[in-house]
Design an enzyme around this catalytic site. Structure first.
Site, PDB file in Angstrom:
ATOM      1  N   HIS A   1     -12.098 -11.559  29.475  1.00  0.00           N
ATOM      2  CA  HIS A   1     -11.614 -12.443  28.394  1.00  0.00           C
ATOM      3  C   HIS A   1     -12.715 -12.674  27.353  1.00  0.00           C
ATOM      4  O   HIS A   1     -12.449 -12.705  26.145  1.00  0.00           O
ATOM      5  CB  HIS A   1     -11.207 -13.813  28.955  1.00  0.00           C
ATOM      6  CG  HIS A   1     -10.038 -13.788  29.887  1.00  0.00           C
ATOM      7  ND1 HIS A   1     -10.051 -14.390  31.121  1.00  0.00           N
ATOM      8  CD2 HIS A   1      -8.795 -13.252  29.752  1.00  0.00           C
ATOM      9  CE1 HIS A   1      -8.879 -14.235  31.704  1.00  0.00           C
ATOM     10  NE2 HIS A   1      -8.091 -13.540  30.895  1.00  0.00           N
TER      11      HIS A   1
ATOM     12  N   LYS B   1       4.114 -23.735  36.662  1.00  0.00           N
ATOM     13  CA  LYS B   1       3.340 -22.691  37.346  1.00  0.00           C
ATOM     14  C   LYS B   1       2.149 -23.323  38.050  1.00  0.00           C
ATOM     15  O   LYS B   1       1.388 -24.076  37.424  1.00  0.00           O
ATOM     16  CB  LYS B   1       2.853 -21.676  36.291  1.00  0.00           C
ATOM     17  CG  LYS B   1       2.376 -20.383  36.883  1.00  0.00           C
ATOM     18  CD  LYS B   1       2.048 -19.395  35.772  1.00  0.00           C
ATOM     19  CE  LYS B   1       1.079 -18.327  36.246  1.00  0.00           C
ATOM     20  NZ  LYS B   1       0.559 -17.521  35.162  1.00  0.00           N
TER      21      LYS B   1
ATOM     22  N   ARG C   1      -5.748  -3.873  28.898  1.00  0.00           N
ATOM     23  CA  ARG C   1      -6.648  -3.243  29.871  1.00  0.00           C
ATOM     24  C   ARG C   1      -6.181  -1.846  30.231  1.00  0.00           C
ATOM     25  O   ARG C   1      -6.964  -0.922  30.346  1.00  0.00           O
ATOM     26  CB  ARG C   1      -6.726  -4.093  31.143  1.00  0.00           C
ATOM     27  CG  ARG C   1      -7.445  -5.400  30.969  1.00  0.00           C
ATOM     28  CD  ARG C   1      -7.194  -6.299  32.125  1.00  0.00           C
ATOM     29  NE  ARG C   1      -5.761  -6.554  32.259  1.00  0.00           N
ATOM     30  CZ  ARG C   1      -5.243  -7.467  33.040  1.00  0.00           C
ATOM     31  NH1 ARG C   1      -6.001  -8.190  33.820  1.00  0.00           N
ATOM     32  NH2 ARG C   1      -3.934  -7.659  33.073  1.00  0.00           N
TER      33      ARG C   1
ATOM     34  N   SER D   1      -7.892 -12.639  36.231  1.00  0.00           N
ATOM     35  CA  SER D   1      -8.191 -13.912  36.893  1.00  0.00           C
ATOM     36  C   SER D   1      -7.705 -13.885  38.335  1.00  0.00           C
ATOM     37  O   SER D   1      -8.390 -14.356  39.239  1.00  0.00           O
ATOM     38  CB  SER D   1      -7.498 -15.060  36.152  1.00  0.00           C
ATOM     39  OG  SER D   1      -7.920 -15.106  34.818  1.00  0.00           O
TER      40      SER D   1
HETATM   41  O1  PNS Z   1      -2.697 -14.866  30.419  1.00  0.00           O
HETATM   42  P1  PNS Z   1      -1.200 -14.727  30.459  1.00  0.00           P
HETATM   43  O2  PNS Z   1      -0.650 -15.572  31.569  1.00  0.00           O
HETATM   44  O3  PNS Z   1      -0.763 -13.286  30.534  1.00  0.00           O
HETATM   45  O4  PNS Z   1      -0.649 -15.341  29.070  1.00  0.00           O
HETATM   46  C1  PNS Z   1       0.735 -15.346  28.790  1.00  0.00           C
HETATM   47  C2  PNS Z   1       1.048 -16.253  27.588  1.00  0.00           C
HETATM   48  C3  PNS Z   1       0.479 -17.653  27.800  1.00  0.00           C
HETATM   49  C4  PNS Z   1       0.453 -15.674  26.341  1.00  0.00           C
HETATM   50  C5  PNS Z   1       2.595 -16.311  27.437  1.00  0.00           C
HETATM   51  O5  PNS Z   1       3.173 -16.603  28.669  1.00  0.00           O
HETATM   52  C6  PNS Z   1       3.089 -17.339  26.412  1.00  0.00           C
HETATM   53  O6  PNS Z   1       2.847 -17.213  25.248  1.00  0.00           O
HETATM   54  N1  PNS Z   1       3.777 -18.386  26.910  1.00  0.00           N
HETATM   55  C7  PNS Z   1       4.274 -19.461  26.075  1.00  0.00           C
HETATM   56  C8  PNS Z   1       5.804 -19.438  26.016  1.00  0.00           C
HETATM   57  C9  PNS Z   1       6.287 -18.471  24.939  1.00  0.00           C
HETATM   58  O7  PNS Z   1       5.999 -18.604  23.766  1.00  0.00           O
HETATM   59  N2  PNS Z   1       7.044 -17.442  25.360  1.00  0.00           N
HETATM   60  C10 PNS Z   1       7.588 -16.463  24.432  1.00  0.00           C
HETATM   61  C11 PNS Z   1       6.783 -15.187  24.378  1.00  0.00           C
HETATM   62  S1  PNS Z   1       7.573 -14.015  25.383  1.00  0.00           S
END
Ligand code: PNS
Length: 167
Positions: free
Chosen positions: A19, A43, A92, A130
């Site tokens: 990150h 979660k 990645r 993570s």
């Molecule tokens: O590190 P991650 O868990 O892969 O991040 C995922 C994240 C936080 C970027 C994604 O789940 C997110 O943006 N969640 C907020 C809800 C949202 O806007 N969802 C619509 C996009 S599909």
């Protein structure tokens, strides 16, 4: 085109060196980068939002144009509140792509003015996440080189009593 603020969203549970690499690359391209932690009460996370926030802030303290924030709900709503039009995501491997592509297209559908920028990781971080760091650490594996020292210390505090051979 000037892009003042880019948002780098994620769970960051906890932040890893992968990150940090993405944040460094983004900080060299954009005026300001805000690493933004998703608050998701549904979660279960290993670290609280406050802990994740502190760990990220410590790890990124050397990058003056990178700040840390958090958000709830839709990412695009948060970007609009922050007056940002750029989402940063790290890639990645090809396996990341399908999920990232779907998310980027959904976000574009929700907010056409917002663009997703993908930054490809350094190959040395291509296996890092993570969840793998947490798993390896919990079973006694060496993760010192994969996370900042503040994260390593908190992993020890969180899991030490549960490590094999420590009672
Ligand atoms: O590190 P991650 O868990 O892969 O991040 C995922 C994240 C936080 C970027 C994604 O789940 C997110 O943006 N969640 C907020 C809800 C949202 O806007 N969802 C619509 C996009 S599909």
């Amino acid at each position: 085109m000037k892009r003042a603020l880019a948002v780098y969203p994620g769970s960051f549970d906890p932040i890893t060196n992968g990150h940090i690499y993405i944040a460094e690359c983004a900080s060299a391209i954009f005026d300001e980068v805000r690493l933004s932690i998703l608050v998701n009460p549904q979660k279960r996370s290993t670290f609280s939002v406050d802990e994740r926030h502190t760990m990220a802030q410590e790890a990124l303290s050397g990058l003056p144009n990178v700040t840390v924030g958090h958000f709830e709900g839709l990412l695009v709503d948060y970007l609009r509140q922050q007056n940002s039009q750029v989402i940063i995501r790290g890639l990645r491997a090809v396996s990341d792509f399908e999920y990232e592509f779907q998310m980027a297209l959904m976000n574009r559908r929700l907010a056409p003015e917002i663009e997703t920028f993908f930054i490809v990781t350094d190959p040395k971080y291509s296996y890092l996440s993570s969840s793998t760091v947490r798993d390896v650490f919990q079973f006694g594996g060496p993760v010192q080189d994969m996370v900042p020292c503040g994260v390593f210390r908190r992993l020890r505090e969180r899991f030490l009593s549960r490590l094999p051979g420590t009672g």
